[in-house]
Design a protein around this motif. Structure first.
Motif, PDB file in Angstrom:
ATOM      1  N   CYS A 289     -63.747  29.870  76.474  1.00  0.00           N
ATOM      2  CA  CYS A 289     -64.378  28.564  74.682  1.00  0.00           C
ATOM      3  C   CYS A 289     -65.585  28.409  74.330  1.00  0.00           C
ATOM      4  CB  CYS A 289     -64.179  26.843  75.462  1.00  0.00           C
ATOM      5  SG  CYS A 289     -65.009  27.014  76.588  1.00  0.00           S
ATOM      6  N   HIS A 290     -65.423  28.086  72.998  1.00  0.00           N
ATOM      7  CA  HIS A 290     -66.900  28.970  72.431  1.00  0.00           C
ATOM      8  C   HIS A 290     -67.465  27.124  71.571  1.00  0.00           C
ATOM      9  CE1 HIS A 290     -70.552  30.109  69.994  1.00  0.00           C
ATOM     10  NE2 HIS A 290     -70.122  29.702  69.233  1.00  0.00           N
ATOM     11  N   ARG A 291     -68.709  26.365  72.126  1.00  0.00           N
ATOM     12  CA  ARG A 291     -68.918  25.121  72.169  1.00  0.00           C
ATOM     13  C   ARG A 291     -67.791  24.113  71.481  1.00  0.00           C
ATOM     14  NH1 ARG A 291     -72.647  25.974  66.900  1.00  0.00           N
ATOM     15  NH2 ARG A 291     -72.999  23.452  67.175  1.00  0.00           N
TER      16      ARG A 291
ATOM     17  N   LEU B 114     -60.815  21.976  77.045  1.00  0.00           N
ATOM     18  CA  LEU B 114     -60.344  22.510  78.349  1.00  0.00           C
ATOM     19  C   LEU B 114     -60.968  22.859  79.264  1.00  0.00           C
ATOM     20  CD1 LEU B 114     -58.480  25.689  76.019  1.00  0.00           C
ATOM     21  CD2 LEU B 114     -57.602  23.774  76.867  1.00  0.00           C
ATOM     22  N   VAL B 115     -61.596  22.890  79.351  1.00  0.00           N
ATOM     23  CA  VAL B 115     -63.022  22.209  80.387  1.00  0.00           C
ATOM     24  C   VAL B 115     -63.173  20.688  81.537  1.00  0.00           C
ATOM     25  CG1 VAL B 115     -65.395  22.426  81.495  1.00  0.00           C
ATOM     26  CG2 VAL B 115     -65.245  23.793  79.879  1.00  0.00           C
ATOM     27  N   LYS B 116     -62.291  19.880  80.101  1.00  0.00           N
ATOM     28  CA  LYS B 116     -63.038  18.859  80.515  1.00  0.00           C
ATOM     29  C   LYS B 116     -61.197  18.531  81.382  1.00  0.00           C
ATOM     30  CE  LYS B 116     -62.548  13.877  79.047  1.00  0.00           C
ATOM     31  NZ  LYS B 116     -62.370  13.622  77.869  1.00  0.00           N
TER      32      LYS B 116
ATOM     33  N   GLY C 177     -69.491  32.034  75.988  1.00  0.00           N
ATOM     34  CA  GLY C 177     -70.210  33.640  75.016  1.00  0.00           C
ATOM     35  C   GLY C 177     -71.960  33.407  75.382  1.00  0.00           C
ATOM     36  N   GLY C 178     -72.565  32.393  76.453  1.00  0.00           N
ATOM     37  CA  GLY C 178     -73.948  32.290  76.232  1.00  0.00           C
ATOM     38  C   GLY C 178     -74.062  31.860  75.418  1.00  0.00           C
TER      39      GLY C 178
ATOM     40  N   VAL D 166     -59.865  24.847  72.053  1.00  0.00           N
ATOM     41  CA  VAL D 166     -59.762  26.164  71.718  1.00  0.00           C
ATOM     42  C   VAL D 166     -60.211  26.935  72.659  1.00  0.00           C
ATOM     43  CG1 VAL D 166     -60.496  28.020  70.024  1.00  0.00           C
ATOM     44  CG2 VAL D 166     -59.919  24.951  69.330  1.00  0.00           C
ATOM     45  N   GLY D 167     -59.386  27.960  73.015  1.00  0.00           N
ATOM     46  CA  GLY D 167     -59.940  28.761  74.040  1.00  0.00           C
ATOM     47  C   GLY D 167     -58.819  28.784  74.616  1.00  0.00           C
ATOM     48  N   GLU D 168     -58.717  29.469  76.104  1.00  0.00           N
ATOM     49  CA  GLU D 168     -58.134  30.323  76.604  1.00  0.00           C
ATOM     50  C   GLU D 168     -58.386  29.807  78.670  1.00  0.00           C
ATOM     51  OE1 GLU D 168     -56.895  34.791  75.952  1.00  0.00           O
ATOM     52  OE2 GLU D 168     -58.969  33.984  75.603  1.00  0.00           O
TER      53      GLU D 168
END
Length: 155
Positions: free
Chosen positions: A41-43, A47-49, A66-67, A124-126
């Motif tokens: 994910c980016h910012r 999905l993490v939650k 993405g660092g 947004v993400g995978e």
């Protein structure tokens, strides 16, 4: 975790990849291990939650942000949920927040740094896809070990 990553690498070096990226130890546990789960994910930490609110069964969530240090992907509420759901730790290629609270939780947390700015919540993400961080591939289900010396993952 019962074996230090240095000793594990001495025993199984050819079977392991070592993450050369220098991450900070920010959780209440420095040493942790378990099977990998992943989020890319980016910012956006929705999905993490979502993943950390499910049973972890001793797994390690590897988050490829993405660092980016522009906003935090894990904070105190999400980390507390991870503890309640039995996760061993979280490795974040990005930022976290609420450092003092995370340090008091029985959870391994490694990240690039911290930023009090919260992230988007759009989802947004995978989830559970191979992610590559600093040339090391983290494949869901492969075992991850982390301690003060660094991070190892099964090839």
């Amino acid at each position: 975790m019962t074996i230090a990553t240095a000793d594990l690498y001495d025993e199984r070096g050819d079977d392991l990849d070592s993450l050369s990226l220098q991450l900070l130890d920010l959780g209440g546990r420095v040493a942790f291990d378990g099977p990998a789960r992943t989020v890319r994910c980016h910012r956006d930490n929705a999905l993490v939650k979502q993943v950390l609110a499910t049973p972890g069964d001793g797994a390690v969530l590897v988050v490829d942000g993405g660092g980016s240090l522009e906003s935090a992907l894990v904070g105190d509420l999400i980390a507390a949920s991870a503890v309640e759901n039995g996760w061993a730790g979280v490795i974040v290629h990005g930022a976290i927040r609420d450092r003092a609270a995370l340090a008091s939780l029985p959870l391994g947390v490694k990240a690039l740094g911290s930023n009090p700015r919260k992230s988007a919540k759009d989802g947004v993400g995978e989830v559970d896809v191979p992610v590559t961080i600093a040339g090391v591939v983290f494949t869901p289900g492969r075992h991850v070990w982390a301690d003060a010396d660094g991070v190892l993952v099964e090839r």
